[in-house]
Design a protein around this motif. Sequence first.
Motif, PDB file in Angstrom:
ATOM      1  N   GLN A  55     -14.685   0.025  -2.309  1.00  0.00           N
ATOM      2  CA  GLN A  55     -13.991  -1.085  -2.962  1.00  0.00           C
ATOM      3  C   GLN A  55     -15.003  -2.149  -3.403  1.00  0.00           C
ATOM      4  O   GLN A  55     -14.910  -2.667  -4.518  1.00  0.00           O
ATOM      5  CB  GLN A  55     -12.964  -1.685  -2.013  1.00  0.00           C
ATOM      6  N   LYS A  61      -9.589   0.624  -5.311  1.00  0.00           N
ATOM      7  CA  LYS A  61      -8.943  -0.676  -5.096  1.00  0.00           C
ATOM      8  C   LYS A  61      -7.847  -0.484  -4.069  1.00  0.00           C
ATOM      9  O   LYS A  61      -7.394   0.644  -3.826  1.00  0.00           O
ATOM     10  CB  LYS A  61      -8.398  -1.252  -6.394  1.00  0.00           C
ATOM     11  N   SER A  62      -7.454  -1.575  -3.440  1.00  0.00           N
ATOM     12  CA  SER A  62      -6.413  -1.478  -2.422  1.00  0.00           C
ATOM     13  C   SER A  62      -5.283  -2.442  -2.733  1.00  0.00           C
ATOM     14  O   SER A  62      -5.463  -3.441  -3.431  1.00  0.00           O
ATOM     15  CB  SER A  62      -6.984  -1.788  -1.035  1.00  0.00           C
ATOM     16  N   LYS A  63      -4.126  -2.094  -2.198  1.00  0.00           N
ATOM     17  CA  LYS A  63      -2.955  -2.951  -2.306  1.00  0.00           C
ATOM     18  C   LYS A  63      -2.310  -2.992  -0.938  1.00  0.00           C
ATOM     19  O   LYS A  63      -2.094  -1.944  -0.316  1.00  0.00           O
ATOM     20  CB  LYS A  63      -1.974  -2.395  -3.334  1.00  0.00           C
ATOM     21  N   LYS A  64      -2.042  -4.189  -0.459  1.00  0.00           N
ATOM     22  CA  LYS A  64      -1.423  -4.341   0.850  1.00  0.00           C
ATOM     23  C   LYS A  64       0.080  -4.105   0.728  1.00  0.00           C
ATOM     24  O   LYS A  64       0.751  -4.712  -0.091  1.00  0.00           O
ATOM     25  CB  LYS A  64      -1.703  -5.730   1.406  1.00  0.00           C
ATOM     26  N   LEU A  69      -2.784  -0.725   4.008  1.00  0.00           N
ATOM     27  CA  LEU A  69      -3.420  -0.723   2.697  1.00  0.00           C
ATOM     28  C   LEU A  69      -3.167   0.620   2.025  1.00  0.00           C
ATOM     29  O   LEU A  69      -3.265   1.668   2.669  1.00  0.00           O
ATOM     30  CB  LEU A  69      -4.927  -0.948   2.822  1.00  0.00           C
ATOM     31  N   TRP A  71      -4.666   2.852  -1.060  1.00  0.00           N
ATOM     32  CA  TRP A  71      -5.884   2.947  -1.855  1.00  0.00           C
ATOM     33  C   TRP A  71      -5.648   3.778  -3.108  1.00  0.00           C
ATOM     34  O   TRP A  71      -4.954   4.792  -3.070  1.00  0.00           O
ATOM     35  CB  TRP A  71      -6.995   3.598  -1.029  1.00  0.00           C
TER      36      TRP A  71
END
Length: 79
Positions: A55, A61-64, A69, A71
């Motif tokens: 990242q 990229k990550s999204k909570k 998370l 990925w």
Amino acid sequence: MSTSERDERGRFSAKHTDDEVVAAVRKHEPAATSEVADELEIKRPSADYRLRQLQDEGTVKSKKIGTSLAWSLTPGVES
């Protein structure tokens, strides 16, 4: 005592290449950290560490989502 190789700075060498980590993310996209860990047969904290490195490099990229998370690959990543 571990028989794993260490790098010139005394850290353990990565067991998997960045391309293998990226392939695991691609296979499960959006991938949970645990899915990447299971795919690579490594512990979840090790997968998390590698994913965060990628990242920082702009590869993933990550999204909570809740407390987890998810990925995914950054657009344009071909590995």
